[in-house]
Design an enzyme around this catalytic site. Structure first.
Site, short mmCIF file in Angstrom:
data_model
loop_
_atom_site.label_atom_id
_atom_site.label_comp_id
_atom_site.label_asym_id
_atom_site.label_seq_id
_atom_site.Cartn_x
_atom_site.Cartn_y
_atom_site.Cartn_z
N CYS A 172 0.87 -1.18 0.00
CA CYS A 172 0.00 0.00 0.00
C CYS A 172 0.91 1.23 0.00
O CYS A 172 2.08 1.13 -0.38
CB CYS A 172 -0.96 -0.02 1.19
SG CYS A 172 -0.16 -0.02 2.81
N ASN A 225 2.37 1.48 4.35
CA ASN A 225 2.70 0.21 5.02
C ASN A 225 2.42 0.26 6.52
O ASN A 225 3.09 -0.38 7.32
CB ASN A 225 4.16 -0.21 4.74
CG ASN A 225 4.48 -1.66 5.14
OD1 ASN A 225 5.60 -1.96 5.52
ND2 ASN A 225 3.54 -2.55 5.03
N CYS A 283 -1.26 0.77 7.41
CA CYS A 283 -2.69 0.45 7.57
C CYS A 283 -3.07 -0.79 6.77
O CYS A 283 -3.21 -1.88 7.31
CB CYS A 283 -3.56 1.64 7.14
SG CYS A 283 -3.37 3.10 8.19
N ARG A 284 -3.25 -0.64 5.46
CA ARG A 284 -3.83 -1.74 4.67
C ARG A 284 -2.91 -2.94 4.50
O ARG A 284 -3.32 -4.08 4.75
CB ARG A 284 -4.25 -1.21 3.28
CG ARG A 284 -5.42 -0.26 3.34
CD ARG A 284 -5.58 0.51 2.05
NE ARG A 284 -4.47 1.44 1.83
CZ ARG A 284 -4.29 2.17 0.75
NH1 ARG A 284 -5.14 2.04 -0.26
NH2 ARG A 284 -3.29 3.01 0.65
N SER A 285 -1.66 -2.70 4.05
CA SER A 285 -0.84 -3.88 3.71
C SER A 285 -0.37 -4.69 4.94
O SER A 285 -0.34 -5.91 4.86
CB SER A 285 0.33 -3.50 2.79
OG SER A 285 1.22 -2.61 3.40
N ASP A 317 -8.01 3.70 1.06
CA ASP A 317 -7.11 4.21 2.10
C ASP A 317 -7.94 4.67 3.31
O ASP A 317 -8.76 5.58 3.18
CB ASP A 317 -6.34 5.39 1.48
CG ASP A 317 -5.32 5.97 2.42
OD1 ASP A 317 -5.31 5.59 3.61
OD2 ASP A 317 -4.54 6.82 1.96
P1 4NP Z 1 -1.74 2.81 4.12
O1 4NP Z 1 -2.39 4.15 4.73
O2 4NP Z 1 -1.22 3.18 2.74
O3 4NP Z 1 -2.89 1.86 4.06
O4 4NP Z 1 -0.64 2.40 5.07
C1 4NP Z 1 -1.73 5.37 4.78
C2 4NP Z 1 -0.75 5.60 5.71
C3 4NP Z 1 -0.11 6.82 5.77
C4 4NP Z 1 -0.48 7.83 4.90
C5 4NP Z 1 -1.45 7.60 3.95
C6 4NP Z 1 -2.08 6.37 3.90
N1 4NP Z 1 0.14 9.10 4.99
O5 4NP Z 1 -0.28 10.01 4.27
O6 4NP Z 1 1.08 9.27 5.79
#
Ligand code: 4NP
Length: 160
Positions: free
Chosen positions: A10, A13, A15-17, A129
């Site tokens: 994702c 790294n 939240c989702r992945s 997201d």
């Molecule tokens: P992820 O979520 O891609 O599912 O880990 C996010 C984590 C951090 C950010 C955006 C999405 N960020 O903007 O820092």
């Protein structure tokens, strides 16, 4: 038997992945397939390197008995050689991965998590997201990941 190595990707790294990694690892363990699969996750953005998953994701995951302990890391060019399947959570992740892939063989390893969403397909064909969302966003991600991981594992445990 050669292990099938799956990398979930994702943006951050956190939240989702890492949640996908936890959901898939539990499915693999429950089905007694631990020797056949290696599961990991990474992000296309390096800003959260070394961090545990977002506390909100850990909290929602723990309610479903997932203990997420992965430490965030950015994807590396060597991952395209090492892993057999690289799973993008959304179209933006896929585009970033395609830019990094060095050759057609690497590009062919990239698949969309959304292609494995079945039960919730009418509503989502990607994993959104949750970072700027509330509790429902995190629950939705876990619902989508549980749906997709089961189908992804069926796909790769029957043909190999
Ligand atoms: P992820 O979520 O891609 O599912 O880990 C996010 C984590 C951090 C950010 C955006 C999405 N960020 O903007 O820092």
């Amino acid at each position: 038997m050669k292990k099938i190595k799956i990398l979930f990707v994702c943006l951050g790294n956190i939240c989702r992945s890492p949640a996908a990694q936890g959901v898939m690892q539990r499915l693999v363990d429950e089905r007694g397939l631990g020797k056949q699969f290696e599961i990991d996750s990474a992000g296309t953005y390096s800003g959260h390197r070394g961090q545990l998953p977002d506390p909100r994701m850990r909290r929602h995951a723990s309610r479903r008995s997932y203990n997420l302990t992965h430490r965030a890391r950015p994807i590396d060019y060597s991952d395209f050689d090492y892993f057999d399947v690289i799973v993008a959570m959304d179209e933006s992740n896929r585009r970033n991965l395609m830019r990094m892939a060095g050759c057609p063989a690497h590009e062919r390893k990239i698949v969309m998590m959304g292609d494995y969403i079945v039960k919730l397909r009418a509503h989502y064909d990607y994993v959104p997201d949750p970072y700027y969302e509330g509790a429902e966003g995190f629950e939705l991600v876990l619902d989508l990941l549980e749906d997709a991981c089961s189908n992804l594992l069926n796909r790769f445990s029957t043909t190999n």
